[in-house]
Design an enzyme around this catalytic site. Structure first.
Site, PDB file in Angstrom:
ATOM      1  N   GLY A  12     -64.692   3.104-111.251  1.00  0.00           N
ATOM      2  CA  GLY A  12     -64.605   2.156-112.370  1.00  0.00           C
ATOM      3  C   GLY A  12     -63.341   1.324-112.430  1.00  0.00           C
ATOM      4  N   MET A  90     -74.099   1.745-108.093  1.00  0.00           N
ATOM      5  CA  MET A  90     -74.493   1.956-106.699  1.00  0.00           C
ATOM      6  C   MET A  90     -75.989   2.200-106.503  1.00  0.00           C
ATOM      7  SD  MET A  90     -71.649   1.215-105.520  1.00  0.00           S
ATOM      8  CE  MET A  90     -71.455   1.597-103.796  1.00  0.00           C
ATOM      9  N   HIS A 109     -69.522  -7.655-105.203  1.00  0.00           N
ATOM     10  CA  HIS A 109     -69.797  -7.066-103.893  1.00  0.00           C
ATOM     11  C   HIS A 109     -68.562  -7.237-103.001  1.00  0.00           C
ATOM     12  CE1 HIS A 109     -72.178  -5.646-100.557  1.00  0.00           C
ATOM     13  NE2 HIS A 109     -71.686  -6.630 -99.829  1.00  0.00           N
ATOM     14  N   ASP A 141     -80.471 -11.256-108.306  1.00  0.00           N
ATOM     15  CA  ASP A 141     -81.880 -11.645-108.170  1.00  0.00           C
ATOM     16  C   ASP A 141     -82.642 -10.499-107.512  1.00  0.00           C
ATOM     17  OD1 ASP A 141     -81.388 -11.758-105.468  1.00  0.00           O
ATOM     18  OD2 ASP A 141     -81.732 -13.914-105.264  1.00  0.00           O
ATOM     19  N   GLY A 143     -83.466  -9.886-104.539  1.00  0.00           N
ATOM     20  CA  GLY A 143     -83.058  -9.463-103.196  1.00  0.00           C
ATOM     21  C   GLY A 143     -81.850  -8.532-103.230  1.00  0.00           C
TER      22      GLY A 143
HETATM   23  C1  GAR Z   1     -66.131  -1.969-105.452  1.00  0.00           C
HETATM   24  O1  GAR Z   1     -65.468  -2.268-104.243  1.00  0.00           O
HETATM   25  C2  GAR Z   1     -67.407  -2.751-105.572  1.00  0.00           C
HETATM   26  O2  GAR Z   1     -67.319  -4.049-105.051  1.00  0.00           O
HETATM   27  C3  GAR Z   1     -68.336  -1.915-104.737  1.00  0.00           C
HETATM   28  O3  GAR Z   1     -68.017  -0.582-105.069  1.00  0.00           O
HETATM   29  C4  GAR Z   1     -66.650  -0.532-105.443  1.00  0.00           C
HETATM   30  C5  GAR Z   1     -66.547   0.101-106.815  1.00  0.00           C
HETATM   31  O4  GAR Z   1     -65.207   0.326-107.137  1.00  0.00           O
HETATM   32  N1  GAR Z   1     -69.701  -2.205-105.014  1.00  0.00           N
HETATM   33  C6  GAR Z   1     -70.639  -2.182-104.069  1.00  0.00           C
HETATM   34  O5  GAR Z   1     -70.426  -1.881-102.916  1.00  0.00           O
HETATM   35  C7  GAR Z   1     -72.039  -2.548-104.560  1.00  0.00           C
HETATM   36  N2  GAR Z   1     -72.869  -2.845-103.447  1.00  0.00           N
HETATM   37  P1  GAR Z   1     -64.792   0.629-108.635  1.00  0.00           P
HETATM   38  O6  GAR Z   1     -65.739   1.732-109.122  1.00  0.00           O
HETATM   39  O7  GAR Z   1     -63.381   1.116-108.554  1.00  0.00           O
HETATM   40  O8  GAR Z   1     -64.943  -0.629-109.422  1.00  0.00           O
END
Ligand code: GAR
Length: 214
Positions: A12, A90, A109, A141, A143
């Site tokens: 988070g 996730m 992302h 979206d 995808g």
């Molecule tokens: C972040 O790097 C985010 O971009 C990625 O997970 C991490 C979460 O970090 N998200 C993805 O890979 C989604 N496909 P956080 O919990 O410290 O914000």
């Protein structure tokens, strides 16, 4: 004031960047809830510290992905947020939720989309051998990480980088880009046409060209 809700599954740190940006006035919104599929996510502790209501929809307690998504949609609808933010959420959001919240859900992302969608984006970037990577904030979206792009920022890939060092460099940009994109949305300055997002000028700014974004 807009109402925003955040969905997160783990650490988070992006959620924290949003909390901090609201607290210091960079995002004109109230955070009406953290929604998580993972009861032990550190994001829950961050929400509690900030006094933000927590809604746990524990994926493991549902008999099917469909049942989970129905419960999730009920929680999201009850929150009546103007914007739903996937900040390290996730799971793939199902088509029913995506359809109902079209234009009101964004995702961060850790790659320069359309390169390296899906899981382990930093690992994919290193394996491919790119010299530049970064992060993307986009509307969601149907995808996989394919929706209209709002903000991107790049970082260099350094000689000797591993997944952790690259992820850390990208994360610093994520913490800047996500609040910036949310702010633009809350100010009503994003216009989606087909798959292109235009950033409208600030009220009182007549020039629409040569603007630095974010
Ligand atoms: C972040 O790097 C985010 O971009 C990625 O997970 C991490 C979460 O970090 N998200 C993805 O890979 C989604 N496909 P956080 O919990 O410290 O914000």
């Amino acid at each position: 004031m807009k109402r925003i809700a955040v969905l997160a599954s783990g650490r988070g740190s992006n959620f924290q960047a949003v909390i901090d940006a609201i607290a210091d006035g960079r995002i004109p919104a109230v955070c009406c809830g953290l929604v998580t599929d993972n009861p032990s996510a550190y994001a829950v502790t961050r929400a509690e510290k900030a006094g933000i209501p927590v809604f746990i929809v524990d994926f493991t307690t549902f008999p099917s992905k469909d049942a989970y998504e129905q419960a999730l949609l009920r929680v999201l609808n009850d929150l009546s947020a103007d914007l739903y933010i996937l900040a390290g959420y996730m799971r793939i959001v199902g088509p029913n939720i995506v359809h109902r919240l079209k234009g009101k859900m964004i995702n961060i992302h850790p790659a320069l989309l359309p390169s390296f969608p899906g899981l382990h984006a930093q690992r994919q970037a290193l394996a491919y051998g790119v010299k530049v990577s970064g992060c993307t904030v986009h509307f969601v979206d149907e995808g996989m990480d394919s929706g209209p792009i709002i903000v991107q920022a790049s970082v260099p890939v350094m000689e000797g980088d591993d997944e952790e060092s690259l992820a850390g460099r990208i994360l610093a940009e994520e913490h800047r880009c996500l609040p910036a994109a949310i702010c633009l949305f809350c100010e009503g300055r994003l216009e989606i046409r087909d798959r292109r997002v235009s950033v409208l000028p600030e009220p009182g700014d007549r020039s629409r060209t040569g603007r630095k974004i974010p």
